[in-house]
Design a protein around this motif. Structure first.
Motif, PDB file in Angstrom:
ATOM      1  N   PRO A 145       0.815  -1.226   0.000  1.00 26.63           N
ATOM      2  CA  PRO A 145       0.000   0.000   0.000  1.00 26.63           C
ATOM      3  C   PRO A 145       0.846   1.273   0.000  1.00 26.63           C
ATOM      4  O   PRO A 145       0.517   2.242  -0.711  1.00 26.63           O
ATOM      5  N   GLY A 146       1.897   1.288   0.780  1.00 28.99           N
ATOM      6  CA  GLY A 146       2.763   2.470   0.800  1.00 28.99           C
ATOM      7  C   GLY A 146       3.503   2.672  -0.495  1.00 28.99           C
ATOM      8  O   GLY A 146       3.707   3.812  -0.946  1.00 28.99           O
TER       9      GLY A 146
ATOM     10  N   LEU B  77       2.489   1.623  -3.572  1.00 33.84           N
ATOM     11  CA  LEU B  77       1.536   2.058  -4.593  1.00 33.84           C
ATOM     12  C   LEU B  77       1.095   3.499  -4.366  1.00 33.84           C
ATOM     13  O   LEU B  77       0.868   4.250  -5.321  1.00 33.84           O
ATOM     14  N   GLY B  78       0.966   3.875  -3.112  1.00 30.95           N
ATOM     15  CA  GLY B  78       0.552   5.237  -2.815  1.00 30.95           C
ATOM     16  C   GLY B  78       1.697   6.204  -2.691  1.00 30.95           C
ATOM     17  O   GLY B  78       1.479   7.382  -2.356  1.00 30.95           O
ATOM     18  N   THR B  79       2.910   5.724  -2.949  1.00 30.74           N
ATOM     19  CA  THR B  79       4.126   6.549  -2.822  1.00 30.74           C
ATOM     20  C   THR B  79       4.130   7.335  -1.516  1.00 30.74           C
ATOM     21  O   THR B  79       4.392   8.546  -1.485  1.00 30.74           O
ATOM     22  N   SER B  80       3.798   6.631  -0.460  1.00 33.17           N
ATOM     23  CA  SER B  80       3.733   7.263   0.862  1.00 33.17           C
ATOM     24  C   SER B  80       4.810   6.664   1.754  1.00 33.17           C
ATOM     25  O   SER B  80       4.721   5.493   2.146  1.00 33.17           O
TER      26      SER B  80
ATOM     27  N   LEU C  32       3.338   5.196   5.045  1.00 36.61           N
ATOM     28  CA  LEU C  32       2.708   3.875   4.957  1.00 36.61           C
ATOM     29  C   LEU C  32       3.751   2.778   4.794  1.00 36.61           C
ATOM     30  O   LEU C  32       3.575   1.664   5.288  1.00 36.61           O
TER      31      LEU C  32
END
Length: 407
Positions: free
Chosen positions: A244-245, A247-250, A253
């Motif tokens: 998730p992190g 893919l969300g470039t976070s 996360l």
């Protein structure tokens, strides 16, 4: 079923007024009037007070309930032994110990002592296995450190062209992959063979390297499959939690996923820690061994985690005590001294690498059997607690009347 042999004689106690061994036609002695319980009617002359002579119990006789114990009589209920009326508690003889552990549920000290005792008693079988594996692993590791670190330094050089950097990176990854493969393969073989040695040590049976190899070889492919399954499963779990992190470039996360993966991976590692000895000793399949480990660990996760963690801490301290002094000596003597340590060349000098490798070989030779032994003895302990494995072990060790006499 009683847990310990009784020490009472067969048959009932003599009746009041009868003497053991008296003829049947001899009349019983008339009963004496009861004396004042506070004081004896007649006292012996001064200086003749004597303590009652201790009564020695007869040797145990096989047969019947326990060792000839009267039904309903607690162990040691006669002859003044503990557990009689007014005594301190029930006396039990020690559990049978045909090998390195007693055949009963084990404590932390007994598990650690059993692992060390096996290494000390069966060192002719244990140490050659771990020495060969540790040497092979450290030779490959030494080459990887020597050339991979040098190649990484060249790759990071901004003046190197793309092709050179790519070739150096490929060499580095190849050496690191070879190191990981040799380490995993060596640990796999050592674990399989040490499991067989420890299983014999529990019964007090000596082992040889050839015997351990012959018994472990049929299960090696399955053990390899189990190791790959657990390793790939851990990697996939880590990637899924990071996804998730990513893919969300976070970054937040990503860090959260990495932190969350640690306790989950540790939980699964302890849950399936007994799969390897279950697979080797029960001759089961990969998935059945995982199920067996989960069943044996259920309800005792924290206990097994604590023992495993303590073992890792102990072996880590032992390894550090052995490895670091030799590493420092090698870096100071052959790595250019403090100057080499400051500029980073000391860690790749041949002398420093060889000294460090020697220390690692010694440390692995000592700590590897302890870690494997603790895992095998945890498996044995859990089966004794849940399935009464001590009965089968006693029969296999030739302990007579175990189970009916309390062993």
């Amino acid at each position: 079923m009683n847990d310990s042999p009784g020490w009472a004689t067969p048959g009932s106690s003599p009746s009041d007024g009868e003497r053991p061994g008296a003829p049947a036609d001899q009349p019983a002695q008339p009963a004496q009037p009861a004396a004042d319980p506070r004081w004896s009617a007649q006292q012996p002359p001064p200086g003749q007070w004597q303590s009652p002579a201790p009564q020695t119990p007869p040797p145990p006789q096989p047969g019947g309930q326990g060792w000839g114990q009267q039904p309903g009589t607690p162990y040691g209920g006669q002859y003044g032994y503990p557990a009689g009326p007014g005594q301190w508690g029930q006396w039990k003889p020690p559990a049978a110990k045909p090998g390195v552990i007693p055949l009963r549920p084990l404590g932390l000290g007994e598990i650690l002592d059993g692992a060390v005792a096996t290494m000390r008693t069966h060192w002719r079988s244990v140490l050659p296995i771990t020495l060969v594996v540790a040497t092979a692993v450290q030779v490959v590791s030494l080459l990887a450190q020597k050339y991979a670190m040098a190649d990484l330094a060249l790759t990071s050089d901004t003046g190197a062209d793309a092709e050179t950097s790519l070739n150096n990176l490929g060499t580095t990854l190849t050496l690191l992959g070879a190191t990981l493969f040799i380490t995993a393969l060596g640990s796999l073989v050592a674990t399989a063979m040490l499991t067989m040695i420890y299983s014999r040590a529990v019964l007090g049976t000596p082992s040889t390297v050839a015997t351990a190899w012959r018994e472990a070889r049929p299960q090696l492919l399955r053990l390899l499959g189990l190791t790959l399954l657990l390793g790939i499963g851990g990697i996939l779990l880590f990637v899924v939690l990071l996804l998730p992190g990513i893919l969300g470039t976070s970054p937040g996360l990503i860090i959260l996923g990495a932190v969350a993966s640690i306790p989950l991976i540790v939980w699964l590692a302890i849950k399936f820690i007994l799969a390897s000895p279950a697979l080797m000793l029960e001759k089961s399949t990969v998935f059945k061994s995982l199920t067996r480990s989960s069943k044996l660990v259920k309800g005792t996760w924290w206990r097994i985690f604590g023992i495993t963690a303590l073992t890792s801490i102990i072996t880590g301290i032992v390894s550090a005590i052995i490895v670091w002094p030799l590493t420092i000596v090698g870096m100071v003597a052959f790595g250019g001294g403090l100057t080499g340590i400051e500029n980073g060349t000391a860690s790749t000098a041949w002398g420093a690498l060889i000294f460090s490798g020697i220390g690692a070989i010694i440390a692995q030779t000592i700590t590897m059997p302890i870690q494997s032994g603790v895992t095998v003895l945890l498996y044995v302990d859990q089966r004794i607690r849940r399935e009464g494995l001590d009965l089968e072990l006693a029969r296999a060790a030739g302990v007579e009347n175990y189970g009916t006499t309390g062993g």
